[in-house]
Motif scaffolding. Structure first.
Motif, mmCIF file in Angstrom:
data_model
loop_
_atom_site.group_PDB
_atom_site.id
_atom_site.type_symbol
_atom_site.label_atom_id
_atom_site.label_comp_id
_atom_site.label_asym_id
_atom_site.label_seq_id
_atom_site.Cartn_x
_atom_site.Cartn_y
_atom_site.Cartn_z
ATOM 1 N N ALA A 182 -1.129 -3.907 4.769
ATOM 2 C CA ALA A 182 -0.117 -2.917 5.127
ATOM 3 C C ALA A 182 1.301 -3.426 4.887
ATOM 4 O O ALA A 182 2.184 -2.656 4.489
ATOM 5 C CB ALA A 182 -0.285 -2.517 6.595
ATOM 6 N N GLY A 183 1.531 -4.706 5.134
ATOM 7 C CA GLY A 183 2.887 -5.231 5.051
ATOM 8 C C GLY A 183 3.315 -5.697 3.680
ATOM 9 O O GLY A 183 4.516 -5.689 3.366
ATOM 10 N N GLU A 184 2.358 -6.117 2.844
ATOM 11 C CA GLU A 184 2.719 -6.700 1.560
ATOM 12 C C GLU A 184 2.255 -5.867 0.361
ATOM 13 O O GLU A 184 3.023 -5.625 -0.562
ATOM 14 C CB GLU A 184 2.139 -8.121 1.457
ATOM 15 C CG GLU A 184 2.799 -9.113 2.389
ATOM 16 C CD GLU A 184 4.274 -9.282 2.099
ATOM 17 O OE1 GLU A 184 4.671 -9.283 0.924
ATOM 18 O OE2 GLU A 184 5.047 -9.391 3.065
ATOM 19 N N ILE A 185 1.006 -5.428 0.375
ATOM 20 C CA ILE A 185 0.475 -4.731 -0.791
ATOM 21 C C ILE A 185 0.883 -3.257 -0.808
ATOM 22 O O ILE A 185 1.338 -2.732 -1.831
ATOM 23 C CB ILE A 185 -1.059 -4.857 -0.846
ATOM 24 C CG1 ILE A 185 -1.465 -6.328 -0.855
ATOM 25 C CG2 ILE A 185 -1.603 -4.153 -2.094
ATOM 26 C CD1 ILE A 185 -0.925 -7.107 -2.033
ATOM 27 N N MET A 186 0.747 -2.578 0.332
ATOM 28 C CA MET A 186 1.045 -1.142 0.367
ATOM 29 C C MET A 186 2.480 -0.813 -0.058
ATOM 30 O O MET A 186 2.677 0.124 -0.852
ATOM 31 C CB MET A 186 0.755 -0.571 1.750
ATOM 32 C CG MET A 186 0.956 0.942 1.825
ATOM 33 S SD MET A 186 0.558 1.628 3.454
ATOM 34 C CE MET A 186 -1.229 1.413 3.458
ATOM 35 N N PRO A 187 3.521 -1.512 0.431
ATOM 36 C CA PRO A 187 4.882 -1.175 -0.022
ATOM 37 C C PRO A 187 5.053 -1.294 -1.539
ATOM 38 O O PRO A 187 5.730 -0.465 -2.161
ATOM 39 C CB PRO A 187 5.761 -2.186 0.717
ATOM 40 C CG PRO A 187 4.974 -2.547 1.929
ATOM 41 C CD PRO A 187 3.552 -2.553 1.478
ATOM 42 N N ASP A 188 4.438 -2.318 -2.148
ATOM 43 C CA ASP A 188 4.552 -2.469 -3.597
ATOM 44 C C ASP A 188 3.862 -1.332 -4.328
ATOM 45 O O ASP A 188 4.333 -0.885 -5.379
ATOM 46 C CB ASP A 188 3.951 -3.814 -4.034
ATOM 47 C CG ASP A 188 4.820 -4.994 -3.639
ATOM 48 O OD1 ASP A 188 6.047 -4.875 -3.741
ATOM 49 O OD2 ASP A 188 4.277 -6.015 -3.213
ATOM 50 N N VAL A 189 2.739 -0.866 -3.779
ATOM 51 C CA VAL A 189 2.048 0.267 -4.398
ATOM 52 C C VAL A 189 2.874 1.541 -4.250
ATOM 53 O O VAL A 189 3.054 2.314 -5.207
ATOM 54 C CB VAL A 189 0.654 0.457 -3.766
ATOM 55 C CG1 VAL A 189 -0.001 1.741 -4.285
ATOM 56 C CG2 VAL A 189 -0.235 -0.745 -4.070
ATOM 57 N N MET A 190 3.399 1.787 -3.048
ATOM 58 C CA MET A 190 4.146 3.019 -2.780
ATOM 59 C C MET A 190 5.436 3.103 -3.597
ATOM 60 O O MET A 190 5.880 4.199 -3.952
ATOM 61 C CB MET A 190 4.470 3.110 -1.284
ATOM 62 C CG MET A 190 3.258 3.290 -0.398
ATOM 63 S SD MET A 190 3.684 3.357 1.364
ATOM 64 C CE MET A 190 4.682 4.853 1.415
ATOM 65 N N HIS A 191 6.020 1.954 -3.890
ATOM 66 C CA HIS A 191 7.275 1.938 -4.642
ATOM 67 C C HIS A 191 7.061 1.480 -6.085
ATOM 68 O O HIS A 191 8.016 1.095 -6.758
ATOM 69 C CB HIS A 191 8.288 1.029 -3.948
ATOM 70 C CG HIS A 191 8.594 1.440 -2.542
ATOM 71 N ND1 HIS A 191 9.245 2.613 -2.219
ATOM 72 C CD2 HIS A 191 8.305 0.855 -1.352
ATOM 73 C CE1 HIS A 191 9.367 2.730 -0.910
ATOM 74 N NE2 HIS A 191 8.795 1.675 -0.351
ATOM 75 N N GLY A 192 5.830 1.545 -6.532
ATOM 76 C CA GLY A 192 5.533 1.116 -7.896
ATOM 77 C C GLY A 192 6.016 2.079 -8.956
ATOM 78 O O GLY A 192 6.113 1.729 -10.136
ATOM 79 N N GLY A 193 6.287 3.317 -8.572
ATOM 80 C CA GLY A 193 6.861 4.283 -9.504
ATOM 81 C C GLY A 193 5.868 4.988 -10.392
ATOM 82 O O GLY A 193 6.278 5.666 -11.349
ATOM 83 N N SER A 194 4.566 4.864 -10.092
ATOM 84 C CA SER A 194 3.573 5.540 -10.928
ATOM 85 C C SER A 194 2.442 6.073 -10.062
ATOM 86 O O SER A 194 1.569 5.313 -9.632
ATOM 87 C CB SER A 194 3.014 4.588 -11.992
ATOM 88 O OG SER A 194 1.990 5.231 -12.741
ATOM 89 N N LEU A 195 2.457 7.374 -9.815
ATOM 90 C CA LEU A 195 1.389 8.000 -9.037
ATOM 91 C C LEU A 195 0.061 7.911 -9.771
ATOM 92 O O LEU A 195 -0.988 7.685 -9.157
ATOM 93 C CB LEU A 195 1.742 9.466 -8.758
ATOM 94 C CG LEU A 195 0.696 10.279 -7.998
ATOM 95 C CD1 LEU A 195 0.437 9.677 -6.623
ATOM 96 C CD2 LEU A 195 1.140 11.736 -7.881
ATOM 97 N N THR A 196 0.099 8.053 -11.093
ATOM 98 C CA THR A 196 -1.139 7.994 -11.886
ATOM 99 C C THR A 196 -1.803 6.628 -11.754
ATOM 100 O O THR A 196 -3.022 6.532 -11.527
ATOM 101 C CB THR A 196 -0.843 8.281 -13.365
ATOM 102 O OG1 THR A 196 -0.261 9.581 -13.492
ATOM 103 C CG2 THR A 196 -2.121 8.217 -14.195
ATOM 104 N N ALA A 197 -1.008 5.561 -11.879
ATOM 105 C CA ALA A 197 -1.562 4.205 -11.765
ATOM 106 C C ALA A 197 -2.108 3.970 -10.369
ATOM 107 O O ALA A 197 -3.171 3.355 -10.200
ATOM 108 C CB ALA A 197 -0.485 3.178 -12.096
ATOM 109 N N THR A 198 -1.386 4.482 -9.351
ATOM 110 C CA THR A 198 -1.841 4.318 -7.969
ATOM 111 C C THR A 198 -3.182 4.990 -7.753
ATOM 112 O O THR A 198 -4.103 4.408 -7.152
ATOM 113 C CB THR A 198 -0.804 4.907 -6.993
ATOM 114 O OG1 THR A 198 0.425 4.186 -7.129
ATOM 115 C CG2 THR A 198 -1.287 4.801 -5.558
#
Length: 229
Positions: free
Chosen positions: A48-64
């Protein structure tokens, strides 16, 4: 990513150390449940603290979404294998797959940054410690040679550095691909917490202090993250 491979040696060594203790002093079910709760809290905090923020702000919904659904498919595939393959061989196969994926996730974590990788190292060290205890307990019922048990556990622990090596090229990929792999790793970690550690932890009657270990682990990793900021 060389650092990722080196850091995987820490949880691998902890796994073997835990097995060495377990072959002589088998932990009771309450203690095992407490370790599982604590490890679940630590892994959840790292996710929750390290991986999720990077995913949420990764800038690609498709990749997520692609990475996330791939993670779901792989985790459900492992769960189905757990139902089909029984006995010690089945346990070794499933634990080996878990440890290999942990290595992948740790390597992916280092692709997100050194701090994320270090926190995941702490979290996954506790998780594989439990896996080492589980394998040792299971093998002790059929294998009486302690050295052989330790060799089996050590061989499985080496799957974590192997997983990190497989994930090494990820750091060189464009950010959109890294986001997809991080989404995969996030799903793998959440599955580990919700469908493995906590499910098995609740196989014994809960005591308040045992349940509290989940939150102790969560707060401990959050505090460590604050100190590293």
């Amino acid at each position: 990513m060389t650092a990722a491979w080196i850091y995987t040696l820490i949880p691998a060594a902890i796994t073997v150390l835990g097995a060495a203790v377990a072959v002589k002093l088998r932990p009771g079910p309450v203690l095992v449940s407490a370790i599982q709760h604590f490890a679940a809290g630590v892994v959840f905090a790292a996710a929750a603290g390290e991986i999720m923020p990077d995913v949420m702000h990764g800038g690609s919904l498709t990749a997520t979404l692609l990475g996330g659904f791939l993670g779901i498919a792989v985790m459900l595939g492992i769960r189905q294998m757990e139902r089909v393959v029984k006995g010690p061989s089945g346990l070794l196969t499933m634990v080996g797959a878990d440890i290999f994926i942990d290595g992948l996730v740790l390597g992916i974590g280092f692709a997100a940054g050194a701090k994320a990788g270090l926190l995941l190292t702490v979290a996954l060290s506790l998780e594989v410690l439990f896996l080492g205890l589980a394998v040792t307990t299971e093998l002790s019922e059929t294998v009486k040679n302690r050295a052989r048990i330790l060799l089996i556990v050590a061989g499985m622990a080496l799957l974590m550095p192997l997983g990190a090596l497989v994930s090494a090229p990820i750091a060189a990929l464009p950010d959109v691909y890294v986001t997809g792999f991080l989404s995969f790793g996030l799903i793998a970690l959440l599955y580990l917490v919700t469908e493995e550690l906590l499910v098995e932890a609740h196989e014994v009657p809960d005591k308040p202090w045992v349940t509290a270990m989940f939150f102790v682990g969560f707060l401990l990793l959050m505090s460590l993250e604050e100190m590293m900021a």
